[in-house]
Design an enzyme around this catalytic site. Structure first.
Site, mmCIF file in Angstrom:
data_model
loop_
_atom_site.group_PDB
_atom_site.id
_atom_site.type_symbol
_atom_site.label_atom_id
_atom_site.label_comp_id
_atom_site.label_asym_id
_atom_site.label_seq_id
_atom_site.Cartn_x
_atom_site.Cartn_y
_atom_site.Cartn_z
ATOM 1 N N SER A 129 0.805 -1.224 0.000
ATOM 2 C CA SER A 129 0.000 0.000 0.000
ATOM 3 C C SER A 129 0.835 1.269 0.000
ATOM 4 O O SER A 129 0.309 2.352 -0.224
ATOM 5 C CB SER A 129 -0.937 0.013 1.222
ATOM 6 O OG SER A 129 -0.200 0.077 2.422
ATOM 7 N N LYS A 138 0.790 4.566 7.236
ATOM 8 C CA LYS A 138 0.213 5.409 6.204
ATOM 9 C C LYS A 138 0.699 6.848 6.388
ATOM 10 O O LYS A 138 1.212 7.232 7.431
ATOM 11 C CB LYS A 138 -1.326 5.384 6.271
ATOM 12 C CG LYS A 138 -1.948 4.040 5.943
ATOM 13 C CD LYS A 138 -1.794 3.675 4.489
ATOM 14 C CE LYS A 138 -2.511 2.377 4.148
ATOM 15 N NZ LYS A 138 -1.840 1.206 4.756
#
Length: 245
Positions: A166, A204
């Protein structure tokens, strides 16, 4: 007494040292033992080191050396057989030394090598970061990793292995080891370890949007997730990355 996996790893390292004088990489050890994660290799190495079968050599890549083998392997007494002369004789040609380049390529003369010692620091390796697992659940005080001190800022740090893709557009790949500075706050735009609803942890990029927090992936195949500020707790900020080839 060694476990079966510890003995397999010890003999594999010993064989590779006999063959070429260089210990295998963590990826090679993981593949040879059929393990899914390098954190398992770290645990085995720590166990072998604590029992006096191997030692780590400072300031060197792949810095492992076999001190002794278990009883019944290569001879020896009750404490195991000590290894002497396990490595082949060094060639007469000068050994390679890497060039240390500072401030670009200007001024580097052909054939001129500059050796530099690298200070190493041992950090706890908490395992693979994946959705659904809080950092607290990943803690394994038997697994550690040695990294260059230059990768660290002030404060407490830990290491994590990355699972998934990701964050590939930020240069963070599946299987990478990231170095995290422990903190509970971060500025908008920082890449952080975020705990969501005290249950799910993820790496993230954090963005603050008014009273909300957005956790952005670095891969267009994944969606940005937005939460209320009370649902997200920062557990650390990315400060470095290691990669095995």
């Amino acid at each position: 007494m060694l476990t079966r996996k510890q003995q397999e790893l010890l003999l594999f390292i010993h064989e590779r040292l006999q063959q070429g004088g260089v210990s295998p990489s963590f990826d090679e050890m993981k593949e040879a033992l059929g393990l899914r994660s390098k954190s398992g290799i770290h645990r085995l190495i720590v166990g072998l080191e604590e029992r006096g079968f191997i030692r780590r050599l400072p300031h060197r890549a792949r810095a492992l050396d076999v001190v002794r083998l278990p009883d019944g392997i290569g001879g020896g007494g009750s404490g195991g057989s000590e290894i002497t002369g396990t490595r082949p004789a060094a060639p007469s040609a000068p050994r390679f030394q890497p060039n240390v380049i500072k401030g670009g390529f200007a001024g580097i003369l052909p054939g001129r090598a500059v050796a530099a010692e690298v200070e190493a620091v041992t950090l706890p390796l908490y395992g693979r970061i994946a959705a659904g697992t809080p950092i607290e659940a990943l803690r394994d005080h038997t697994a550690t990793i040695a990294i260059p001190a230059s990768l660290l800022a002030e404060g407490e740090h830990y290491a994590l292995e990355i699972a998934g893709d990701s964050m590939v557009d930020a240069g963070i790949l599946d299987g990478d080891t990231v170095i995290i500075r422990r903190c509970d706050t971060a500025e908008s735009g920082h890449i952080v370890v975020a705990l969501i609803d005290n249950n799910e942890v993820t790496l993230k990029r954090l963005r603050r949007k008014g009273q909300a927090i957005a956790l952005e992936p670095a891969n267009p195949a994944f969606e940005t997730r937005i939460f209320g500020a009370d649902r997200v707790r920062v557990q650390g900020r990315l400060v470095g990355l290691l990669r095995h080839y």
